[in-house]
Design a protein around this motif. Sequence first.
Motif, PDB file in Angstrom:
ATOM      1  N   ILE A  75      43.332   8.252   5.905  1.00  0.00           N
ATOM      2  CA  ILE A  75      43.418   9.198   4.787  1.00  0.00           C
ATOM      3  C   ILE A  75      42.060   9.335   4.111  1.00  0.00           C
ATOM      4  CG2 ILE A  75      44.479   9.637   2.532  1.00  0.00           C
ATOM      5  CD1 ILE A  75      46.947   8.074   3.568  1.00  0.00           C
ATOM      6  N   ILE A  76      41.416   8.191   3.869  1.00  0.00           N
ATOM      7  CA  ILE A  76      40.116   8.189   3.193  1.00  0.00           C
ATOM      8  C   ILE A  76      39.063   8.903   4.040  1.00  0.00           C
ATOM      9  CG2 ILE A  76      38.251   6.695   2.374  1.00  0.00           C
ATOM     10  CD1 ILE A  76      40.508   4.601   1.761  1.00  0.00           C
ATOM     11  N   THR A  77      39.063   8.625   5.346  1.00  0.00           N
ATOM     12  CA  THR A  77      38.105   9.274   6.242  1.00  0.00           C
ATOM     13  C   THR A  77      38.278  10.788   6.226  1.00  0.00           C
ATOM     14  OG1 THR A  77      38.006   7.334   7.690  1.00  0.00           O
ATOM     15  CG2 THR A  77      37.339   9.456   8.645  1.00  0.00           C
ATOM     16  N   LYS A  78      39.520  11.247   6.280  1.00  0.00           N
ATOM     17  CA  LYS A  78      39.768  12.684   6.288  1.00  0.00           C
ATOM     18  C   LYS A  78      39.360  13.310   4.959  1.00  0.00           C
ATOM     19  CE  LYS A  78      43.001  15.897   8.243  1.00  0.00           C
ATOM     20  NZ  LYS A  78      44.151  15.972   9.161  1.00  0.00           N
ATOM     21  N   ALA A  79      39.677  12.613   3.871  1.00  0.00           N
ATOM     22  CA  ALA A  79      39.310  13.130   2.547  1.00  0.00           C
ATOM     23  C   ALA A  79      37.794  13.257   2.412  1.00  0.00           C
ATOM     24  CB  ALA A  79      39.871  12.220   1.465  1.00  0.00           C
ATOM     25  N   ASN A  80      37.061  12.234   2.857  1.00  0.00           N
ATOM     26  CA  ASN A  80      35.597  12.263   2.758  1.00  0.00           C
ATOM     27  C   ASN A  80      35.002  13.355   3.651  1.00  0.00           C
ATOM     28  OD1 ASN A  80      35.633  10.171   0.929  1.00  0.00           O
ATOM     29  ND2 ASN A  80      35.202   8.576   2.452  1.00  0.00           N
ATOM     30  N   THR A  81      35.603  13.551   4.821  1.00  0.00           N
ATOM     31  CA  THR A  81      35.128  14.590   5.739  1.00  0.00           C
ATOM     32  C   THR A  81      35.286  15.976   5.124  1.00  0.00           C
ATOM     33  OG1 THR A  81      35.669  13.233   7.672  1.00  0.00           O
ATOM     34  CG2 THR A  81      35.435  15.612   8.025  1.00  0.00           C
ATOM     35  N   LEU A  82      36.411  16.173   4.423  1.00  0.00           N
ATOM     36  CA  LEU A  82      36.700  17.482   3.826  1.00  0.00           C
ATOM     37  C   LEU A  82      36.137  17.627   2.415  1.00  0.00           C
ATOM     38  CD1 LEU A  82      40.406  17.942   5.005  1.00  0.00           C
ATOM     39  CD2 LEU A  82      38.338  18.921   6.018  1.00  0.00           C
ATOM     40  N   GLY A  83      35.607  16.522   1.874  1.00  0.00           N
ATOM     41  CA  GLY A  83      35.030  16.574   0.538  1.00  0.00           C
ATOM     42  C   GLY A  83      36.062  16.711  -0.564  1.00  0.00           C
ATOM     43  N   VAL A  84      37.234  16.087  -0.366  1.00  0.00           N
ATOM     44  CA  VAL A  84      38.298  16.137  -1.374  1.00  0.00           C
ATOM     45  C   VAL A  84      38.731  14.708  -1.690  1.00  0.00           C
ATOM     46  CG1 VAL A  84      39.093  18.404  -0.619  1.00  0.00           C
ATOM     47  CG2 VAL A  84      40.120  16.347   0.375  1.00  0.00           C
ATOM     48  N   GLY A  85      39.567  14.563  -2.723  1.00  0.00           N
ATOM     49  CA  GLY A  85      40.088  13.249  -3.066  1.00  0.00           C
ATOM     50  C   GLY A  85      41.177  12.820  -2.096  1.00  0.00           C
ATOM     51  N   PHE A  86      41.381  11.508  -1.955  1.00  0.00           N
ATOM     52  CA  PHE A  86      42.397  11.029  -1.007  1.00  0.00           C
ATOM     53  C   PHE A  86      43.789  11.493  -1.418  1.00  0.00           C
ATOM     54  CE2 PHE A  86      42.946   7.712  -4.145  1.00  0.00           C
ATOM     55  CZ  PHE A  86      44.254   7.255  -3.978  1.00  0.00           C
ATOM     56  N   HIS A  87      44.019  11.667  -2.739  1.00  0.00           N
ATOM     57  CA  HIS A  87      45.317  12.150  -3.204  1.00  0.00           C
ATOM     58  C   HIS A  87      45.577  13.572  -2.706  1.00  0.00           C
ATOM     59  CE1 HIS A  87      47.099   9.051  -5.582  1.00  0.00           C
ATOM     60  NE2 HIS A  87      46.025   8.889  -6.350  1.00  0.00           N
ATOM     61  N   ASP A  88      44.523  14.377  -2.571  1.00  0.00           N
ATOM     62  CA  ASP A  88      44.688  15.746  -2.074  1.00  0.00           C
ATOM     63  C   ASP A  88      45.243  15.731  -0.650  1.00  0.00           C
ATOM     64  OD1 ASP A  88      43.606  17.101  -4.378  1.00  0.00           O
ATOM     65  OD2 ASP A  88      41.631  16.412  -3.741  1.00  0.00           O
ATOM     66  N   ILE A  89      44.725  14.798   0.149  1.00  0.00           N
ATOM     67  CA  ILE A  89      45.197  14.679   1.531  1.00  0.00           C
ATOM     68  C   ILE A  89      46.632  14.166   1.557  1.00  0.00           C
ATOM     69  CG2 ILE A  89      44.856  13.525   3.747  1.00  0.00           C
ATOM     70  CD1 ILE A  89      42.739  15.642   3.061  1.00  0.00           C
ATOM     71  N   SER A  90      46.908  13.087   0.846  1.00  0.00           N
ATOM     72  CA  SER A  90      48.244  12.490   0.894  1.00  0.00           C
ATOM     73  C   SER A  90      49.298  13.445   0.340  1.00  0.00           C
ATOM     74  CB  SER A  90      48.277  11.154   0.153  1.00  0.00           C
ATOM     75  OG  SER A  90      47.929  11.301  -1.207  1.00  0.00           O
ATOM     76  N   GLU A  91      48.994  14.133  -0.751  1.00  0.00           N
ATOM     77  CA  GLU A  91      49.972  15.061  -1.326  1.00  0.00           C
ATOM     78  C   GLU A  91      50.257  16.225  -0.374  1.00  0.00           C
ATOM     79  OE1 GLU A  91      51.819  14.761  -4.037  1.00  0.00           O
ATOM     80  OE2 GLU A  91      50.932  12.780  -4.298  1.00  0.00           O
ATOM     81  N   ARG A  92      49.225  16.705   0.287  1.00  0.00           N
ATOM     82  CA  ARG A  92      49.414  17.812   1.236  1.00  0.00           C
ATOM     83  C   ARG A  92      50.365  17.408   2.351  1.00  0.00           C
ATOM     84  NH1 ARG A  92      44.711  20.132   5.357  1.00  0.00           N
ATOM     85  NH2 ARG A  92      46.149  21.140   6.822  1.00  0.00           N
ATOM     86  N   TYR A  93      50.152  16.213   2.929  1.00  0.00           N
ATOM     87  CA  TYR A  93      50.948  15.827   4.083  1.00  0.00           C
ATOM     88  C   TYR A  93      52.309  15.240   3.698  1.00  0.00           C
ATOM     89  CZ  TYR A  93      47.011  17.122   6.927  1.00  0.00           C
ATOM     90  OH  TYR A  93      46.021  17.858   7.529  1.00  0.00           O
ATOM     91  N   ILE A  94      52.453  14.753   2.482  1.00  0.00           N
ATOM     92  CA  ILE A  94      53.792  14.393   2.001  1.00  0.00           C
ATOM     93  C   ILE A  94      54.641  15.655   1.892  1.00  0.00           C
ATOM     94  CG2 ILE A  94      55.097  13.619  -0.031  1.00  0.00           C
ATOM     95  CD1 ILE A  94      52.935  11.476  -0.433  1.00  0.00           C
ATOM     96  N   ALA A  95      54.052  16.726   1.357  1.00  0.00           N
ATOM     97  CA  ALA A  95      54.785  17.998   1.234  1.00  0.00           C
ATOM     98  C   ALA A  95      55.156  18.533   2.616  1.00  0.00           C
ATOM     99  CB  ALA A  95      53.934  19.012   0.475  1.00  0.00           C
ATOM    100  N   GLU A  96      54.209  18.453   3.572  1.00  0.00           N
ATOM    101  CA  GLU A  96      54.500  18.908   4.936  1.00  0.00           C
ATOM    102  C   GLU A  96      55.608  18.064   5.563  1.00  0.00           C
ATOM    103  OE1 GLU A  96      51.513  19.402   7.824  1.00  0.00           O
ATOM    104  OE2 GLU A  96      50.327  20.840   6.665  1.00  0.00           O
ATOM    105  N   HIS A  97      55.514  16.749   5.380  1.00  0.00           N
ATOM    106  CA  HIS A  97      56.525  15.833   5.907  1.00  0.00           C
ATOM    107  C   HIS A  97      57.900  16.200   5.371  1.00  0.00           C
ATOM    108  CE1 HIS A  97      59.116  12.287   5.293  1.00  0.00           C
ATOM    109  NE2 HIS A  97      58.644  11.850   6.442  1.00  0.00           N
ATOM    110  N   ASN A  98      58.006  16.395   4.067  1.00  0.00           N
ATOM    111  CA  ASN A  98      59.302  16.696   3.460  1.00  0.00           C
ATOM    112  C   ASN A  98      59.866  18.016   3.971  1.00  0.00           C
ATOM    113  OD1 ASN A  98      59.310  14.309   2.027  1.00  0.00           O
ATOM    114  ND2 ASN A  98      58.502  15.230   0.151  1.00  0.00           N
ATOM    115  N   ASP A  99      58.985  18.985   4.163  1.00  0.00           N
ATOM    116  CA  ASP A  99      59.428  20.277   4.703  1.00  0.00           C
ATOM    117  C   ASP A  99      59.953  20.113   6.124  1.00  0.00           C
ATOM    118  OD1 ASP A  99      59.584  23.257   4.633  1.00  0.00           O
ATOM    119  OD2 ASP A  99      58.085  23.079   6.213  1.00  0.00           O
ATOM    120  N   ASP A 100      59.222  19.352   6.950  1.00  0.00           N
ATOM    121  CA  ASP A 100      59.668  19.091   8.328  1.00  0.00           C
ATOM    122  C   ASP A 100      61.020  18.387   8.339  1.00  0.00           C
ATOM    123  OD1 ASP A 100      57.413  20.243   9.437  1.00  0.00           O
ATOM    124  OD2 ASP A 100      56.364  18.338   9.716  1.00  0.00           O
TER     125      ASP A 100
END
Length: 494
Positions: A75-100
């Motif tokens: 999560i941290i690696t992806k956040a740093n690569t995209l220049g966003v906070g780790f919460h931005d990554i986790s919240e995005r994929y929690i929402a995707e997970h719940n939708d799936d």
Amino acid sequence: MALRLYNTLTRQKEDFVPLKEGVVGIYACGVTVYDTCHVGHARSAINFDVIARYLRYRGYKVTYVKNFTDVDDKIITKANTLGVGFHDISERYIAEHNDDMDRLGIERPTVTPRATEHIGGMIELINKLIRNDLAYTVDGDVYFSVERFKGYGKLSGRNIDEMIAGARIAVGEKKKNPLDFALWKASKEGEPWWESPWGKGRPGWHIECSVMSAYFLGETFDIHGGGEDLVFPHHENEIAQSEGASGKPFARYWLHNGFIKVDHEKMSKSLGNFVTIRNILKLYHPEVLRFFVLQSHYRSPLDYSEESLKEARLAMNRLYETLEKIRNIFADDQALGAVTVKEDQLPEKEKALLEKIRTLPERFREGMDDDFNTARALGHMFEAVRQVNAYLTGGFKPSQPALFVLNEAERTLREVGSVLGVLMEDPGVYFEKDRMREAEKRGLQVDEIEALIDERLKARAEKNWKRADEIRGELTAKGIVLKDSKNGTTWTIE
């Protein structure tokens, strides 16, 4: 028959006896939210969804906890690569997970805690392990001392001396023993951190599940589950840190689902051989994917292929076709009025079918009570469908007794189907969705198909049988199967 579970801890089937009569606590390890979920995640989710459903069907009050790992190296690696906070990554994929999961018909767990919500509990547990001489600190890191915990390896069946002989300490690690695992990691540049007695840092992976399971279910609870890849080291380490801190047994029954494999290899993101849930659901109804998963025992490996999904679609269609036949009979024969038949006055043919239908829940439970054997349970459902279809062929004539028995058949099939999360749709809705997906897959235009069907109906009304037959031939060449009834013409794709 008692409910029997295969316990990974004891390597045998055991009668299930919960800690508290009538109440069950389940903890299943959830996903690390750094990317979109794939079919391997769907298998675990479906399996444990059905386990929770079945326990409730059997009358238990179930508390089902499934966590999100929302802080992690990936999560941290992806956040740093995209220049966003780790919460931005986790919240995005929690929402995707719940939708799936919602689209798959997965019932939401009782609680879905996130690791970052329980940092305080993790610090408290680590302090307890240090006090119990089971953990040590090195320059802001905290490690669990595996050699000091008697019984390490009991879940996975591994010998600690053999593990030590084959293990190595990675570059940069400061642990004393290669098997020791991190409870707390000192802060590094570019990583999130929390204050702790050992300085700024963040938790290791394993500690979160010990803390969250204890918080919601107690230090000892009934069932812990997850994929078989979690047996070692994750679940082994959970046992060590939980029992090392409390001195009590951790989970009493351990259930692990097998892998989904592609060309004999586990489906995983690291191998790049995965198919996302959302891409599958563009092509197949969610209940088709559920059937694909449930046609095999949860502990068995399951081979993924396009052909296996096509077979699952055909199987689900057969179940829904029977419900559709029943619905059509009721629609065609409304003149029979309300069904007022007494069971003891049923004709022999209807009485025989009713007796077979009435045994379905018992046979279904017999399959599920044997370590949640969904494959056997589905087999009993198909046997009941075969009996209904046999009854509907060969001179069937609607009558009040017939409607009574068919209504009972539909009700019973839906009752047991709901435990597996199938037969949840109206047949018309199911087949409409199936047509749309299949048409898109095959490049067929739905409006053109329906225009031809309308033209055929007009030709039939005008007794232009030649043109009607020509249109049927055109549609058959496209894989379109027509079904004519008193209520009109419907179509499916073969």
